[in-house]
Design a protein around this motif. Structure first.
Motif, short mmCIF file in Angstrom:
data_model
loop_
_atom_site.label_atom_id
_atom_site.label_comp_id
_atom_site.label_asym_id
_atom_site.label_seq_id
_atom_site.Cartn_x
_atom_site.Cartn_y
_atom_site.Cartn_z
N GLY A 178 0.81 -1.21 0.00
CA GLY A 178 0.00 0.00 0.00
C GLY A 178 0.84 1.26 0.00
N SER A 179 1.98 1.22 -0.70
CA SER A 179 2.94 2.33 -0.68
C SER A 179 2.90 3.12 -1.98
CB SER A 179 4.35 1.79 -0.45
OG SER A 179 5.32 2.79 -0.67
N ALA A 180 2.66 4.43 -1.86
CA ALA A 180 2.67 5.31 -3.03
C ALA A 180 4.07 5.45 -3.60
CB ALA A 180 2.11 6.67 -2.66
N LEU A 239 2.69 13.02 -9.11
CA LEU A 239 2.11 14.03 -8.23
C LEU A 239 0.60 13.87 -8.12
CD1 LEU A 239 4.07 17.28 -9.24
CD2 LEU A 239 4.49 15.73 -7.32
N ALA A 240 -0.06 13.61 -9.26
CA ALA A 240 -1.51 13.47 -9.25
C ALA A 240 -1.95 12.21 -8.51
CB ALA A 240 -2.04 13.47 -10.68
N SER A 241 -1.30 11.08 -8.80
CA SER A 241 -1.70 9.82 -8.18
C SER A 241 -1.39 9.80 -6.69
CB SER A 241 -1.00 8.64 -8.87
OG SER A 241 0.40 8.72 -8.73
N THR A 242 -0.30 10.43 -6.28
CA THR A 242 0.04 10.48 -4.86
C THR A 242 -0.98 11.30 -4.09
OG1 THR A 242 2.39 10.28 -5.35
CG2 THR A 242 1.81 11.16 -3.20
N THR A 247 -5.74 10.52 0.02
CA THR A 247 -7.10 10.65 0.54
C THR A 247 -7.56 9.39 1.27
OG1 THR A 247 -8.09 9.87 -1.54
CG2 THR A 247 -7.66 12.23 -1.34
N THR A 248 -6.92 8.25 1.01
CA THR A 248 -7.32 7.01 1.69
C THR A 248 -6.79 6.94 3.11
OG1 THR A 248 -5.37 5.77 0.92
CG2 THR A 248 -7.29 5.83 -0.55
N PHE A 305 1.11 7.62 7.20
CA PHE A 305 1.43 7.50 5.79
C PHE A 305 2.21 8.70 5.27
CE2 PHE A 305 -2.50 9.89 5.81
CZ PHE A 305 -2.32 10.84 4.82
N TRP A 306 2.41 9.74 6.10
CA TRP A 306 2.99 10.98 5.63
C TRP A 306 4.40 10.85 5.06
CZ3 TRP A 306 0.03 14.68 4.25
CH2 TRP A 306 -1.19 14.88 4.89
N PRO A 307 5.29 10.08 5.68
CA PRO A 307 6.63 9.96 5.06
C PRO A 307 6.57 9.38 3.65
CG PRO A 307 6.69 9.23 7.34
CD PRO A 307 5.25 9.41 7.00
N ASP A 308 5.73 8.38 3.45
CA ASP A 308 5.56 7.78 2.12
C ASP A 308 5.00 8.81 1.15
OD1 ASP A 308 5.49 5.37 0.38
OD2 ASP A 308 3.32 5.70 0.45
N PHE A 309 4.05 9.61 1.61
CA PHE A 309 3.41 10.64 0.81
C PHE A 309 4.43 11.70 0.38
CE2 PHE A 309 1.39 14.87 0.79
CZ PHE A 309 0.46 14.70 -0.22
N VAL A 310 5.23 12.16 1.33
CA VAL A 310 6.21 13.22 1.04
C VAL A 310 7.25 12.73 0.04
CG1 VAL A 310 8.07 14.61 2.02
CG2 VAL A 310 5.87 14.40 3.23
N VAL A 311 7.77 11.50 0.23
CA VAL A 311 8.79 10.97 -0.67
C VAL A 311 8.24 10.82 -2.08
CG1 VAL A 311 10.15 8.92 -1.22
CG2 VAL A 311 10.20 9.88 1.09
N ALA A 312 7.01 10.34 -2.20
CA ALA A 312 6.40 10.20 -3.53
C ALA A 312 6.28 11.56 -4.22
CB ALA A 312 5.03 9.53 -3.41
#
Length: 216
Positions: free
Chosen positions: A47-49, A98-101, A106-107, A174-181
């Motif tokens: 489940g990683s962006a 950027l768009a998909s991340t 939102t999940t 999930f924020w670290p994964d979000f920021v890196v993506a």
């Protein structure tokens, strides 16, 4: 993706004929296809962006290596056109990430840090090996330089995914994964823009006589 290395050199018209160029590209192509299959499955499972973004980056690089193999040994103008296509692809990939991340954020699902870290280490080893193989070709034309830039930046991206895994584990968010993506998407846009600029510059300075006559 990050920018070009400092101290950029001019195009080397004979660089594509250097021994080992095709062999390195075939090796890089095979490794990237294999890592795409591994990482896309792991990204879905975890489940990683950032893993999904990195997996699609492997797929894009595999396509880029295929293009480079197709134009290796051709005239500089054709290699520059191939580099232009690759630069546009890198730029588009960044926009997609950027768009998909943003949508995945939102999940609010928390990625699996263990899967992320294990796959990131494997991906880092793969990209570092490819970058080392390609390093002796990094001073060539825009087409060859774009291949080097992709591999070098991918290794940096793998380090970022590994840091994201540690961040997810430490914060249980999930924020670290979000920021890196998001960072990976931004770097892809920057790197793509740099490849596009160099390719356009080469096309302007290496027009064929017919192209020059048509513009007269």
């Amino acid at each position: 993706m990050t920018g070009c290395c400092p101290g950029e050199t001019g195009p080397d018209a004979d660089a594509a004929f250097r021994p080992g160029w095709r062999l390195v590209l075939w090796t890089a192509l095979a490794l990237n296809v294999a890592m795409f299959a591994i990482e896309i499955g792991a990204g879905l499972a975890a489940g990683s962006a950032s893993l999904r973004a990195d997996a699609l980056d492997f797929l894009g690089d595999a396509a880029n290596y295929g293009i480079s193999l197709g134009v290796a040994g051709m005239a500089l103008s054709w290699r520059a056109r191939a580099a232009l296509v690759k630069g546009i692809t890198m730029f588009g990939f960044g926009l997609w990430v950027l768009a998909s991340t943003a949508w995945l954020a939102t999940t609010g699902n928390i990625p699996h840090a263990g899967i992320m870290s294990g796959i990131a280490i494997l991906a880092l080893a793969t990209n570092a090996g490819v970058a080392v193989m390609l390093s002796r070709f990094r001073g060539g034309d825009a087409n060859m330089r774009s291949v080097w830039i992709c591999s070098r930046n991918d290794a940096l991206g793998n380090l970022a995914v590994l840091l994201a895994a540690f961040g997810v584990f430490a914060t249980s968010t999930f924020w670290p994964d979000f920021v890196v993506a998001l960072v990976m998407g931004t770097l892809a846009i920057v790197g793509g823009g740099q490849v596009i600029r160099q390719a356009i510059g080469e096309l302007r300075h290496h027009r064929t006589p017919r192209e020059l006559v048509s513009r007269a």
